[in-house]
Design an enzyme around this catalytic site. Structure first.
Site, PDB file in Angstrom:
ATOM      1  N   HIS A  47      -6.309   3.955   7.844  1.00 47.42           N
ATOM      2  CA  HIS A  47      -5.499   3.659   6.770  1.00 47.42           C
ATOM      3  C   HIS A  47      -3.835   4.010   7.144  1.00 47.42           C
ATOM      4  O   HIS A  47      -3.584   4.704   8.159  1.00 47.42           O
ATOM      5  CB  HIS A  47      -5.858   4.505   5.476  1.00 47.42           C
ATOM      6  N   VAL A  63      -1.403   5.710   6.166  1.00 48.98           N
ATOM      7  CA  VAL A  63      -0.893   7.079   6.293  1.00 48.98           C
ATOM      8  C   VAL A  63      -1.828   8.098   7.344  1.00 48.98           C
ATOM      9  O   VAL A  63      -1.300   9.083   7.655  1.00 48.98           O
ATOM     10  CB  VAL A  63      -1.135   7.760   5.050  1.00 48.98           C
ATOM     11  N   LYS A  64      -2.808   7.292   8.023  1.00 50.78           N
ATOM     12  CA  LYS A  64      -3.465   8.236   8.958  1.00 50.78           C
ATOM     13  C   LYS A  64      -2.594   8.157  10.316  1.00 50.78           C
ATOM     14  O   LYS A  64      -1.590   7.639  10.494  1.00 50.78           O
ATOM     15  CB  LYS A  64      -4.827   7.432   9.077  1.00 50.78           C
ATOM     16  N   ILE A  65      -3.478   8.648  11.397  1.00 50.06           N
ATOM     17  CA  ILE A  65      -2.666   8.952  12.639  1.00 50.06           C
ATOM     18  C   ILE A  65      -2.097   7.743  13.220  1.00 50.06           C
ATOM     19  O   ILE A  65      -1.102   7.309  13.778  1.00 50.06           O
ATOM     20  CB  ILE A  65      -3.508   9.753  13.609  1.00 50.06           C
TER      21      ILE A  65
END
Length: 390
Positions: free
Chosen positions: A189, A191-193
Protein backbone atom coordinates in the site's frame (compact mmCIF):
# COMPACT_ATOMS: atom_id res chain seq x y z
CA UNK A 1 3.06 31.55 8.71
CA UNK A 2 0.88 28.65 7.53
CA UNK A 3 2.72 25.39 6.85
CA UNK A 4 1.71 22.55 4.56
CA UNK A 5 0.17 19.58 6.40
CA UNK A 6 2.50 16.70 7.28
CA UNK A 7 0.88 13.30 6.61
CA UNK A 8 1.54 10.33 8.89
CA UNK A 9 2.88 8.38 5.90
CA UNK A 10 3.60 9.03 2.24
CA UNK A 11 4.95 7.21 -0.80
CA UNK A 12 8.11 8.40 -2.52
CA UNK A 13 7.91 8.16 -6.32
CA UNK A 14 10.88 8.96 -8.55
CA UNK A 15 11.38 9.43 -12.28
CA UNK A 16 12.77 5.88 -12.42
CA UNK A 17 9.55 4.53 -10.89
CA UNK A 18 7.46 6.40 -13.45
CA UNK A 19 9.68 5.21 -16.30
CA UNK A 20 9.36 1.58 -15.16
CA UNK A 21 5.55 1.82 -15.13
CA UNK A 22 5.48 3.60 -18.49
CA UNK A 23 7.58 0.84 -20.04
CA UNK A 24 4.95 -1.73 -19.06
CA UNK A 25 2.09 0.49 -20.25
CA UNK A 26 3.79 0.60 -23.66
CA UNK A 27 4.37 -3.17 -23.71
CA UNK A 28 2.16 -6.07 -24.81
CA UNK A 29 1.18 -7.16 -21.30
CA UNK A 30 -0.54 -4.97 -18.73
CA UNK A 31 -1.43 -8.02 -16.63
CA UNK A 32 -0.57 -11.74 -16.52
CA UNK A 33 2.75 -10.92 -18.14
CA UNK A 34 6.41 -11.43 -17.20
CA UNK A 35 6.90 -8.51 -14.81
CA UNK A 36 4.80 -9.99 -12.02
CA UNK A 37 6.96 -13.11 -11.98
CA UNK A 38 10.10 -10.96 -12.00
CA UNK A 39 8.78 -9.04 -8.99
CA UNK A 40 7.94 -12.27 -7.17
CA UNK A 41 11.45 -13.57 -7.75
CA UNK A 42 13.04 -10.29 -6.67
CA UNK A 43 11.11 -10.11 -3.37
CA UNK A 44 11.60 -13.78 -2.54
CA UNK A 45 15.29 -13.45 -3.41
CA UNK A 46 15.71 -10.42 -1.14
CA UNK A 47 13.99 -12.30 1.69
CA UNK A 48 15.75 -15.63 1.02
CA UNK A 49 12.42 -17.40 0.53
CA UNK A 50 11.72 -20.17 -1.95
CA UNK A 51 8.55 -18.85 -3.56
CA UNK A 52 6.56 -15.64 -3.88
CA UNK A 53 2.93 -15.22 -4.93
CA UNK A 54 2.03 -11.61 -5.72
CA UNK A 55 -1.55 -10.43 -5.17
CA UNK A 56 -3.69 -7.33 -5.52
CA UNK A 57 -3.53 -6.67 -1.75
CA UNK A 58 -2.07 -8.02 1.47
CA UNK A 59 -5.63 -8.92 2.50
CA UNK A 60 -5.86 -11.21 -0.53
CA UNK A 61 -2.48 -12.71 0.34
CA UNK A 62 -3.64 -13.41 3.91
CA UNK A 63 -6.77 -15.13 2.58
CA UNK A 64 -4.75 -17.28 0.16
CA UNK A 65 -2.26 -18.13 2.91
CA UNK A 66 -5.08 -19.39 5.14
CA UNK A 67 -6.53 -21.46 2.30
CA UNK A 68 -3.12 -22.94 1.49
CA UNK A 69 -2.83 -24.03 5.13
CA UNK A 70 -6.31 -25.60 4.81
CA UNK A 71 -7.95 -23.43 7.43
CA UNK A 72 -11.68 -24.02 7.36
CA UNK A 73 -14.92 -24.52 9.30
CA UNK A 74 -14.32 -25.91 12.76
CA UNK A 75 -10.79 -24.48 12.92
CA UNK A 76 -9.50 -21.56 14.97
CA UNK A 77 -7.28 -18.65 13.90
CA UNK A 78 -5.67 -16.55 16.62
CA UNK A 79 -4.05 -13.16 16.14
CA UNK A 80 -3.33 -9.89 17.93
CA UNK A 81 -6.17 -7.48 18.73
CA UNK A 82 -3.88 -4.55 17.85
CA UNK A 83 -3.81 -4.84 14.09
CA UNK A 84 -5.87 -3.91 11.06
CA UNK A 85 -9.04 -5.99 10.81
CA UNK A 86 -7.71 -7.98 7.81
CA UNK A 87 -5.41 -10.01 10.08
CA UNK A 88 -8.50 -11.52 11.69
CA UNK A 89 -10.97 -11.34 8.80
CA UNK A 90 -8.86 -13.74 6.73
CA UNK A 91 -9.88 -16.51 9.12
CA UNK A 92 -13.57 -15.65 8.82
CA UNK A 93 -13.30 -15.72 5.01
CA UNK A 94 -12.40 -19.41 5.35
CA UNK A 95 -15.29 -20.20 7.67
CA UNK A 96 -12.98 -20.54 10.69
CA UNK A 97 -13.50 -19.03 14.13
CA UNK A 98 -11.28 -16.19 15.33
CA UNK A 99 -9.82 -15.39 18.74
CA UNK A 100 -7.16 -13.02 20.00
CA UNK A 101 -4.05 -13.05 22.18
CA UNK A 102 -3.27 -9.95 24.24
CA UNK A 103 -0.24 -7.81 23.45
CA UNK A 104 3.11 -7.36 25.11
CA UNK A 105 2.92 -3.91 26.79
CA UNK A 106 6.53 -3.15 25.82
CA UNK A 107 6.45 -3.72 22.06
CA UNK A 108 2.67 -3.96 21.40
CA UNK A 109 3.03 -7.23 19.46
CA UNK A 110 1.33 -10.51 20.29
CA UNK A 111 2.72 -11.60 23.67
CA UNK A 112 4.39 -15.05 23.69
CA UNK A 113 3.69 -15.49 27.41
CA UNK A 114 -0.01 -14.71 26.91
CA UNK A 115 0.00 -17.06 23.93
CA UNK A 116 1.51 -19.88 25.95
CA UNK A 117 -1.02 -19.44 28.74
CA UNK A 118 -3.92 -19.38 26.28
CA UNK A 119 -2.59 -22.47 24.48
CA UNK A 120 -2.46 -24.43 27.74
CA UNK A 121 -6.10 -23.61 28.43
CA UNK A 122 -7.13 -24.30 24.83
CA UNK A 123 -5.49 -27.72 24.87
CA UNK A 124 -7.56 -28.71 27.89
CA UNK A 125 -10.70 -27.44 26.15
CA UNK A 126 -9.88 -29.10 22.81
CA UNK A 127 -9.86 -25.83 20.88
CA UNK A 128 -6.23 -25.24 19.90
CA UNK A 129 -5.69 -22.91 16.94
CA UNK A 130 -4.82 -24.27 13.53
CA UNK A 131 -3.21 -20.96 12.52
CA UNK A 132 -1.66 -18.11 14.50
CA UNK A 133 -1.18 -14.82 12.63
CA UNK A 134 1.77 -12.99 14.17
CA UNK A 135 1.57 -9.28 13.31
CA UNK A 136 4.77 -7.22 13.16
CA UNK A 137 3.20 -3.96 14.33
CA UNK A 138 4.95 -0.78 13.16
CA UNK A 139 7.61 -2.88 11.44
CA UNK A 140 8.95 -4.24 14.75
CA UNK A 141 9.20 -8.06 14.46
CA UNK A 142 7.42 -10.26 16.99
CA UNK A 143 9.40 -12.70 19.13
CA UNK A 144 9.22 -15.26 16.35
CA UNK A 145 11.65 -17.66 17.98
CA UNK A 146 9.33 -18.03 20.99
CA UNK A 147 6.17 -18.26 18.87
CA UNK A 148 7.79 -20.88 16.63
CA UNK A 149 8.82 -22.95 19.64
CA UNK A 150 5.21 -22.92 20.83
CA UNK A 151 4.01 -23.96 17.36
CA UNK A 152 6.19 -27.06 17.53
CA UNK A 153 4.81 -27.90 20.96
CA UNK A 154 1.14 -27.27 20.17
CA UNK A 155 1.01 -28.04 16.45
CA UNK A 156 -0.27 -24.82 14.89
CA UNK A 157 0.84 -23.13 11.66
CA UNK A 158 2.24 -19.59 11.62
CA UNK A 159 1.46 -16.78 9.19
CA UNK A 160 3.57 -13.67 9.65
CA UNK A 161 1.47 -10.62 8.86
CA UNK A 162 4.50 -8.53 7.96
CA UNK A 163 2.48 -5.86 6.16
CA UNK A 164 4.55 -3.26 8.05
CA UNK A 165 7.84 -5.12 7.95
CA UNK A 166 9.36 -5.66 4.52
CA UNK A 167 13.05 -4.91 5.05
CA UNK A 168 13.01 -5.96 8.71
CA UNK A 169 15.33 -8.64 10.10
CA UNK A 170 15.16 -11.21 12.91
CA UNK A 171 18.44 -12.71 14.15
CA UNK A 172 20.24 -11.47 11.02
CA UNK A 173 17.70 -13.08 8.68
CA UNK A 174 15.19 -11.06 6.67
CA UNK A 175 11.56 -11.26 7.69
CA UNK A 176 10.03 -13.47 5.01
CA UNK A 177 12.77 -16.11 4.99
CA UNK A 178 10.42 -18.59 6.64
CA UNK A 179 12.85 -19.59 9.35
CA UNK A 180 10.19 -19.23 12.04
CA UNK A 181 6.95 -19.39 10.06
CA UNK A 182 5.08 -21.12 7.25
CA UNK A 183 3.94 -18.16 5.15
CA UNK A 184 4.81 -14.45 5.34
CA UNK A 185 2.65 -11.68 3.90
CA UNK A 186 3.80 -8.18 2.91
CA UNK A 187 1.74 -5.14 1.94
CA UNK A 188 2.65 -2.62 -0.75
CA UNK A 189 0.00 0.00 0.00
CA UNK A 190 1.29 3.57 -0.62
CA UNK A 191 2.02 4.30 3.06
CA UNK A 192 4.01 1.07 3.51
CA UNK A 193 7.79 0.66 3.13
CA UNK A 194 7.65 0.21 -0.65
CA UNK A 195 4.57 0.48 -2.82
CA UNK A 196 2.90 -1.01 -5.88
CA UNK A 197 -0.12 1.30 -5.45
CA UNK A 198 -2.19 -1.51 -4.00
CA UNK A 199 -0.69 -4.97 -3.70
CA UNK A 200 0.70 -7.71 -1.54
CA UNK A 201 2.70 -10.91 -1.65
CA UNK A 202 2.81 -14.23 0.17
CA UNK A 203 6.24 -15.87 0.64
CA UNK A 204 6.79 -19.52 1.51
CA UNK A 205 9.35 -22.30 1.21
CA UNK A 206 6.68 -24.93 0.53
CA UNK A 207 6.14 -25.54 -3.21
CA UNK A 208 2.69 -27.10 -2.69
CA UNK A 209 1.42 -24.08 -0.76
CA UNK A 210 2.86 -21.73 -3.40
CA UNK A 211 1.22 -23.74 -6.18
CA UNK A 212 -2.15 -23.68 -4.41
CA UNK A 213 -1.98 -19.93 -3.77
CA UNK A 214 -1.18 -19.30 -7.44
CA UNK A 215 -4.12 -21.45 -8.52
CA UNK A 216 -6.58 -19.76 -6.16
CA UNK A 217 -5.22 -16.31 -7.06
CA UNK A 218 -6.59 -16.75 -10.58
CA UNK A 219 -10.10 -18.23 -10.28
CA UNK A 220 -8.91 -21.79 -9.59
CA UNK A 221 -8.32 -22.09 -13.34
CA UNK A 222 -5.37 -23.98 -14.82
CA UNK A 223 -3.91 -24.81 -18.22
CA UNK A 224 -1.50 -27.34 -16.76
CA UNK A 225 -2.38 -30.81 -18.20
CA UNK A 226 -1.01 -32.47 -15.06
CA UNK A 227 -3.68 -30.72 -12.98
CA UNK A 228 -6.63 -31.66 -15.22
CA UNK A 229 -8.93 -34.66 -14.91
CA UNK A 230 -8.90 -35.31 -18.66
CA UNK A 231 -6.66 -34.71 -21.64
CA UNK A 232 -6.92 -31.21 -23.15
CA UNK A 233 -9.18 -30.89 -26.19
CA UNK A 234 -6.69 -28.53 -27.77
CA UNK A 235 -4.20 -25.74 -27.09
CA UNK A 236 -7.09 -23.43 -26.08
CA UNK A 237 -8.18 -25.70 -23.25
CA UNK A 238 -8.34 -24.78 -19.57
CA UNK A 239 -10.15 -26.17 -16.54
CA UNK A 240 -11.48 -24.71 -13.33
CA UNK A 241 -10.30 -27.24 -10.74
CA UNK A 242 -11.09 -25.24 -7.58
CA UNK A 243 -13.14 -22.25 -6.45
CA UNK A 244 -10.70 -19.38 -6.69
CA UNK A 245 -10.67 -15.60 -6.88
CA UNK A 246 -9.32 -12.77 -9.01
CA UNK A 247 -6.51 -11.70 -6.68
CA UNK A 248 -3.96 -10.98 -9.40
CA UNK A 249 -1.44 -8.14 -9.41
CA UNK A 250 -1.00 -6.17 -12.65
CA UNK A 251 2.32 -5.93 -14.46
CA UNK A 252 2.48 -2.15 -14.10
CA UNK A 253 2.02 -2.50 -10.33
CA UNK A 254 4.81 -5.09 -10.29
CA UNK A 255 7.03 -2.76 -12.33
CA UNK A 256 6.57 -0.03 -9.74
CA UNK A 257 7.39 -2.55 -7.00
CA UNK A 258 10.54 -3.73 -8.77
CA UNK A 259 11.74 -0.16 -9.10
CA UNK A 260 10.92 0.65 -5.47
CA UNK A 261 12.65 -2.51 -4.26
CA UNK A 262 15.98 -1.09 -5.42
CA UNK A 263 15.61 1.59 -2.73
CA UNK A 264 14.18 -0.61 0.04
CA UNK A 265 17.29 -0.57 2.23
CA UNK A 266 17.63 3.17 1.68
CA UNK A 267 14.01 3.70 2.76
CA UNK A 268 14.44 1.57 5.88
CA UNK A 269 17.69 3.29 6.79
CA UNK A 270 16.07 6.74 6.59
CA UNK A 271 13.09 5.54 8.63
CA UNK A 272 15.45 4.24 11.30
CA UNK A 273 17.36 7.52 11.31
CA UNK A 274 14.13 9.49 11.79
CA UNK A 275 12.97 7.11 14.52
CA UNK A 276 16.21 7.55 16.45
CA UNK A 277 15.94 11.31 16.04
CA UNK A 278 12.37 11.26 17.37
CA UNK A 279 13.50 9.24 20.38
CA UNK A 280 16.21 11.82 21.11
CA UNK A 281 13.97 14.86 20.64
CA UNK A 282 11.04 13.46 22.62
CA UNK A 283 12.99 12.01 25.54
CA UNK A 284 12.03 14.88 27.88
CA UNK A 285 8.28 14.75 27.17
CA UNK A 286 5.65 12.78 29.16
CA UNK A 287 5.32 10.09 26.52
CA UNK A 288 6.42 6.46 26.35
CA UNK A 289 8.71 5.91 23.36
CA UNK A 290 9.04 2.78 21.20
CA UNK A 291 11.47 0.11 22.34
CA UNK A 292 13.78 -1.54 19.81
CA UNK A 293 14.96 -5.13 20.22
CA UNK A 294 18.72 -5.48 19.53
CA UNK A 295 18.09 -8.96 18.06
CA UNK A 296 15.96 -7.48 15.29
CA UNK A 297 16.09 -4.74 12.69
CA UNK A 298 12.81 -2.86 12.58
CA UNK A 299 11.49 -1.56 9.28
CA UNK A 300 10.18 1.44 11.28
CA UNK A 301 6.92 1.69 9.38
CA UNK A 302 5.32 3.61 12.25
CA UNK A 303 6.59 5.63 15.18
CA UNK A 304 4.06 5.00 17.96
CA UNK A 305 4.16 6.90 21.22
CA UNK A 306 1.95 6.39 24.28
CA UNK A 307 0.80 9.42 26.23
CA UNK A 308 1.55 9.29 29.95
CA UNK A 309 -1.92 10.53 30.82
CA UNK A 310 -1.21 10.66 34.54
CA UNK A 311 1.52 13.23 33.82
CA UNK A 312 -0.46 15.64 31.65
CA UNK A 313 -3.61 17.73 32.12
CA UNK A 314 -5.16 17.10 28.70
CA UNK A 315 -6.93 14.07 27.25
CA UNK A 316 -5.74 11.66 24.60
CA UNK A 317 -8.38 13.02 22.21
CA UNK A 318 -7.49 16.65 22.93
CA UNK A 319 -3.81 16.04 22.09
CA UNK A 320 -4.79 14.22 18.89
CA UNK A 321 -7.18 16.96 17.76
CA UNK A 322 -4.72 19.76 18.58
CA UNK A 323 -2.03 18.10 16.47
CA UNK A 324 -4.45 17.68 13.58
CA UNK A 325 -5.40 21.36 13.94
CA UNK A 326 -1.71 22.26 13.59
CA UNK A 327 -1.47 20.24 10.35
CA UNK A 328 0.27 17.25 11.91
CA UNK A 329 -1.23 14.08 10.42
CA UNK A 330 -1.16 11.89 13.49
CA UNK A 331 -3.06 8.61 13.40
CA UNK A 332 -3.95 5.73 15.71
CA UNK A 333 -2.88 2.18 14.87
CA UNK A 334 -5.14 0.46 15.82
CA UNK A 335 -8.57 0.26 17.43
CA UNK A 336 -8.58 -3.21 19.07
CA UNK A 337 -10.28 -5.55 16.61
CA UNK A 338 -12.35 -7.32 19.26
CA UNK A 339 -14.09 -4.02 20.12
CA UNK A 340 -15.34 -3.48 16.56
CA UNK A 341 -19.14 -3.82 16.22
CA UNK A 342 -18.84 -6.81 13.88
CA UNK A 343 -16.67 -8.71 16.35
CA UNK A 344 -18.82 -7.75 19.33
CA UNK A 345 -21.64 -9.72 17.70
CA UNK A 346 -19.42 -12.81 18.15
CA UNK A 347 -19.34 -12.31 21.92
CA UNK A 348 -16.19 -10.23 22.35
CA UNK A 349 -16.48 -7.40 24.87
CA UNK A 350 -14.45 -4.61 26.50
CA UNK A 351 -12.19 -6.06 29.15
CA UNK A 352 -11.34 -9.21 27.17
CA UNK A 353 -7.79 -8.05 26.32
CA UNK A 354 -6.80 -5.38 28.85
CA UNK A 355 -3.30 -4.62 27.58
CA UNK A 356 -4.63 -3.96 24.07
CA UNK A 357 -7.40 -1.76 25.42
CA UNK A 358 -5.05 0.26 27.64
CA UNK A 359 -2.71 0.73 24.65
CA UNK A 360 -5.63 2.11 22.63
CA UNK A 361 -6.36 4.80 25.23
CA UNK A 362 -2.77 6.12 25.05
CA UNK A 363 -1.32 5.38 21.59
CA UNK A 364 -0.61 7.80 18.78
CA UNK A 365 1.33 7.37 15.52
CA UNK A 366 3.51 10.36 14.62
CA UNK A 367 4.34 11.16 10.98
CA UNK A 368 7.18 9.05 9.58
CA UNK A 369 8.16 8.54 5.94
CA UNK A 370 11.48 8.50 4.04
CA UNK A 371 10.94 11.86 2.38
CA UNK A 372 10.32 13.58 5.71
CA UNK A 373 12.80 16.36 6.38
CA UNK A 374 14.43 17.16 9.71
CA UNK A 375 12.58 20.48 9.61
CA UNK A 376 9.23 18.71 9.26
CA UNK A 377 10.13 16.44 12.13
CA UNK A 378 11.04 19.44 14.25
CA UNK A 379 7.58 20.85 13.52
CA UNK A 380 5.98 17.62 14.75
CA UNK A 381 8.00 17.70 17.98
CA UNK A 382 7.19 21.37 18.64
CA UNK A 383 3.50 20.80 17.94
CA UNK A 384 3.40 17.77 20.24
CA UNK A 385 5.11 19.68 23.05
CA UNK A 386 2.51 22.45 22.68
CA UNK A 387 -0.40 19.97 22.60
CA UNK A 388 0.80 18.25 25.79
CA UNK A 389 0.83 21.52 27.73
CA UNK A 390 -2.53 23.02 26.73
Amino acid sequence: MKFAPIPYGRQEITADDIEAVQAVLQSDFLTQGPVVEAFEQAISGYCRAGYGVATNSATSALHLACLALELGPGDWLWTSPITFVASANCGLYCGAKVDFVDINPQNYNLCPQALESKLKDAKQQGRLPKVVVAVHLAGHPCDMRAIHALSEQYGFRIIEDASHAVGAYVLNEPVGSGRFSDITVFSFHPVKIITTGEGGIALTNNPDWARRMRLLRSHGVTRDPDCMDQAPDGPWYYQQVDLGFNYRMTDFQAALGLSQLQRLDEFVSRRQELAKRYSRLLAHLPVTLPQFNPETRSACHLYIIRLQLDQILVSHRAVFEELRTQGIGVNLHYIPVHTQPYYRTMGFAPGDFPQAEKYYTEAMSLPLFPGMSDQQQDRVVTALQKALTL
